[in-house]
Write an enzyme that holds these catalytic residues in place. Structure first.
Site, PDB file in Angstrom:
ATOM      1  N   THR A 185      -8.135  -5.449 -14.001  1.00  0.00           N
ATOM      2  CA  THR A 185      -7.203  -6.552 -13.776  1.00  0.00           C
ATOM      3  C   THR A 185      -7.937  -7.845 -14.111  1.00  0.00           C
ATOM      4  O   THR A 185      -9.139  -7.959 -13.872  1.00  0.00           O
ATOM      5  CB  THR A 185      -6.763  -6.634 -12.301  1.00  0.00           C
ATOM      6  N   GLU A 334      -1.705  -2.716 -12.988  1.00  0.00           N
ATOM      7  CA  GLU A 334      -1.599  -1.611 -12.036  1.00  0.00           C
ATOM      8  C   GLU A 334      -0.394  -0.719 -12.300  1.00  0.00           C
ATOM      9  O   GLU A 334      -0.257   0.346 -11.709  1.00  0.00           O
ATOM     10  CB  GLU A 334      -1.480  -2.155 -10.604  1.00  0.00           C
ATOM     11  N   LYS A 442       6.085 -23.850  -0.157  1.00  0.00           N
ATOM     12  CA  LYS A 442       6.864 -23.805   1.081  1.00  0.00           C
ATOM     13  C   LYS A 442       7.134 -25.222   1.545  1.00  0.00           C
ATOM     14  O   LYS A 442       6.239 -25.912   2.011  1.00  0.00           O
ATOM     15  CB  LYS A 442       6.127 -23.006   2.147  1.00  0.00           C
ATOM     16  N   TRP A 447      11.635 -21.997   0.514  1.00  0.00           N
ATOM     17  CA  TRP A 447      10.763 -21.708  -0.617  1.00  0.00           C
ATOM     18  C   TRP A 447      11.268 -22.354  -1.890  1.00  0.00           C
ATOM     19  O   TRP A 447      12.458 -22.330  -2.192  1.00  0.00           O
ATOM     20  CB  TRP A 447      10.686 -20.193  -0.853  1.00  0.00           C
TER      21      TRP A 447
HETATM   22  P1  AMP Z   1      -1.414  -8.509 -15.644  1.00  0.00           P
HETATM   23  O1  AMP Z   1      -1.880  -7.495 -14.676  1.00  0.00           O
HETATM   24  O2  AMP Z   1      -2.500  -9.369 -16.202  1.00  0.00           O
HETATM   25  O3  AMP Z   1      -0.564  -7.891 -16.719  1.00  0.00           O
HETATM   26  O4  AMP Z   1      -0.463  -9.538 -14.870  1.00  0.00           O
HETATM   27  C1  AMP Z   1       0.666  -9.110 -14.177  1.00  0.00           C
HETATM   28  C2  AMP Z   1       1.429 -10.284 -13.662  1.00  0.00           C
HETATM   29  O5  AMP Z   1       2.020 -11.027 -14.739  1.00  0.00           O
HETATM   30  C3  AMP Z   1       2.604  -9.911 -12.795  1.00  0.00           C
HETATM   31  O6  AMP Z   1       2.214  -9.591 -11.482  1.00  0.00           O
HETATM   32  C4  AMP Z   1       3.463 -11.162 -12.878  1.00  0.00           C
HETATM   33  O7  AMP Z   1       3.012 -12.163 -11.985  1.00  0.00           O
HETATM   34  C5  AMP Z   1       3.236 -11.631 -14.295  1.00  0.00           C
HETATM   35  N1  AMP Z   1       4.349 -11.185 -15.149  1.00  0.00           N
HETATM   36  C6  AMP Z   1       4.403 -10.127 -15.961  1.00  0.00           C
HETATM   37  N2  AMP Z   1       5.589 -10.058 -16.590  1.00  0.00           N
HETATM   38  C7  AMP Z   1       6.330 -11.105 -16.158  1.00  0.00           C
HETATM   39  C8  AMP Z   1       7.659 -11.587 -16.412  1.00  0.00           C
HETATM   40  N3  AMP Z   1       8.480 -10.996 -17.295  1.00  0.00           N
HETATM   41  N4  AMP Z   1       8.067 -12.696 -15.740  1.00  0.00           N
HETATM   42  C9  AMP Z   1       7.263 -13.319 -14.864  1.00  0.00           C
HETATM   43  N5  AMP Z   1       6.008 -12.920 -14.587  1.00  0.00           N
HETATM   44  C10 AMP Z   1       5.538 -11.826 -15.218  1.00  0.00           C
END
Ligand code: AMP
Length: 549
Positions: A185, A334, A442, A447
């Site tokens: 990650t 994940e 907040k 929110w």
């Molecule tokens: P990663 O593990 O680097 O792929 O990041 C995942 C995170 O990217 C998610 O938990 C979201 O916060 C963000 N994310 C992925 N796809 C979207 C989407 N279509 N809209 C908004 N946030 C997204």
């Protein structure tokens, strides 16, 4: 009573064998930089993957052992996806855009014994190598005459090793739950965490991407894979394209708007996938192309967008420039990553264009094989009314159940994984991501969604990029501050931006102040990085704060 069906293991090697047998002459096009383009077929890729399998076994790599890559999207990286995993070894794809310390951490934590790297990353390799004492070999993904001039243990040339490696290899059969690959990650806080995919999860994930209401990948598609193969297995496209027998275009490290446009045009791509930042560069370049020409050049039917929220402006421009539905998908490292994809339902046929854009702003519906749900802090399920916001949790066949050698309390007893995203779900199950939990603002017990505010700001033509953070306010606890970057040669005032945003969000959501900056910080995966912004503005006092007076 058991069913009387064959129980065969779901293995990644079956995907490339299928492509080689059933789509043998389908092309894989790989851009290697400096105008060099490599073309071969799925059957050649399968033969070369077998050479990789023999090669890494000759190096002493055994099943379960980790082999790392530091590489862009090329045919060689694709061969490693199959050749390494097919033997039962585990491919650890490392993001070269991370800080050197993070790369060192990942190489050491994963216990990788070999690193295969692109020559353009040789300096980085030389920098990290002394800090990774257990790595036995560094293999440069190039021809013999392109070898980098660096001193690292076991430096070898990939093509020379391949030349001496047989393409006769029988893929071993083993338990489908065996580990296949690992991605870390790119968390903005703490150490990167390893997500260890299995053959089973990877094959099921690929199968789901081929479904019609998912990425709908078929043998008739030419896919430009912009998403880096070091980021969550390139959204599984290297696997789903083999499963479907699709044509694949791998862009190497060149992702400028112009290069992406020319690859889409020259290879007549039908599908492409990427993060909103890449789409913004593409749109910027496309803006300069004559409208008629644009429509003739680009025949893409599906642009897939994920990784962060696509602002409405991008969605509208994809429609205006290319006549294409920008399809949002949601997922994370994940979750393999794809969990939701935004495709319409029959009831959406008669939507006006504006209503359609509203729909496209959502992140989509859960794919079969996954479940998504929103919960309050006490763990109660929240209503699917499109309004109520809660913690997004997910479970399913391709969702992690733990991190690699790292304790974490993100999972509950019912397998629900807490994503760290805040979201709402509507009655049709469409997901709307409102924030990362730690970014939510907040204000007076209510929110405010920083993502909605950013999207509203970005819909102003003079705003290039926008970040909203919540900062302390003596009366409201927190209020939003908008930090915006103006587009080149365009001007706008704070009041004009706020006035414009009023059309998109509730009045009480509007940022109390707007600050203009030259640029905004980003993570290694190109997402807005709000941690340094919060630090920078820690002592900021809102003009609306009475304590300020
Ligand atoms: P990663 O593990 O680097 O792929 O990041 C995942 C995170 O990217 C998610 O938990 C979201 O916060 C963000 N994310 C992925 N796809 C979207 C989407 N279509 N809209 C908004 N946030 C997204």
């Amino acid at each position: 009573m058991n069913g009387l069906m064959q129980q065969r293991q779901l293995l990644i090697s079956d995907l490339i064998e299928h492509a080689a047998s059933n789509h043998s002459d389908q092309e894989i096009v790989s851009h290697l930089g400096e105008g060099q383009v490599h073309r071969y077929t799925w059957s050649a890729a399968c033969r070369r993957s077998k050479q990789v399998a023999n090669l890494i076994q000759a190096l002493g790599v055994t099943a379960g052992q980790r082999v790392a890559t530091l590489a862009w999207n090329t045919h060689r990286h694709l061969e490693l996806y199959y050749g390494v995993c097919g033997t039962g070894a585990v491919l650890t794809t490392v993001n070269p855009r991370l800080f050197a310390e993070q790369i060192i951490y990942i190489l050491n934590h994963s216990g990788s014994t070999h690193v295969l790297f692109d020559v353009s990353l040789a300096r980085l390799v030389a920098q990290v190598a002394p800090h990774c004492p257990h790595i036995q070999g560094f293999i440069a993904l190039c021809e013999a005459d392109q070898m980098p001039d660096i001193v690292v243990p076991g430096l070898a040339c990939y093509e020379s090793l391949m030349a001496g490696s047989s393409d006769v290899y029988t893929w071993p059969q083993f338990d489908e739950n065996s580990a296949s690959s690992m991605c870390y990650t790119s968390g903005t806080t703490g150490k990167p965490k390893g997500v260890l995919y299995s053959h089973r999860s990877t094959v099921l994930h690929a199968m789901s991407s081929c479904m019609a209401d998912s990425f709908a990948i078929s043998a008739r598609d030419s896919i430009l894979l912009i998403v880096p193969m070091f980021h969550v297995n390139g959204w599984g496209i290297p696997h789903s394209s083999a499963m479907a027998g699709a044509r694949v275009i791998l862009p190497g490290a060149q992702l400028s708007g112009e290069h992406v446009y020319s690859m889409l045009r020259d290879e007549q791509c039908t599908v492409s996938c990427g993060v909103p930042t890449v789409w913004m560069s593409l749109l910027e370049y496309a803006e300069g192309v004559d409208a008629e020409q644009r429509r003739r050049d680009i025949v893409v039917t599906r642009f897939l967008s994920g990784g962060s929220a696509a602002p409405r402006r991008i969605i509208e421009k994809f429609e205006a420039y290319f006549g294409v539905w920008l399809c949002q998908a949601w997922g994370m490292t994940e979750t393999s990553p794809v969990v939701t994809v935004n495709t319409p339902l029959p009831r959406h046929h008669d939507l006006t264009l504006e209503e359609r854009f509203d729909l496209q702003m959502l992140a989509g519906r859960a794919l079969p094989g996954t479940e998504i749900e929103i919960f309050d802090d006490a763990g109660n399920r929240l209503p699917h009314d499109g309004q109520t916001t809660g913690q997004l949790k997910v479970r399913g066949h391709w969702i992690a159940r733990a991190y690699y050698q790292h304790e974490d309390d993100a999972w509950d007893a019912d397998d629900w994984f807490a994503t760290g995203d805040m979201a709402s779900l509507n009655a049709d199950g469409y997901l709307k991501i409102t924030d990362r939990a730690k970014d939510v603002i907040k204000s007076g017990g209510e929110w405010i969604s920083s993502l909605d505010l950013e999207s509203a700001a970005l819909s102003h033509p003079a705003i290039e990029e926008a970040a909203v953070i919540g900062l302390r306010h003596s009366h409201w606890q927190e209020r939003p501050l908008l930090i915006a970057v103006k587009r080149k040669e365009m001007d706008v005032t704070a009041d004009e931006v706020r006035e414009h945003m009023r059309h998109y969000v509730a009045r009480w959501w509007l940022p109390d102040d707007v600050v203009f900056a030259d640029s905004l910080p980003h993570t290694a995966t190109g997402k807005l990085y709000k941690v340094p912004l919060r630090k920078q503005f820690e002592s900021f006092r809102f003009s609306t704060d009475v304590e300020n007076a």
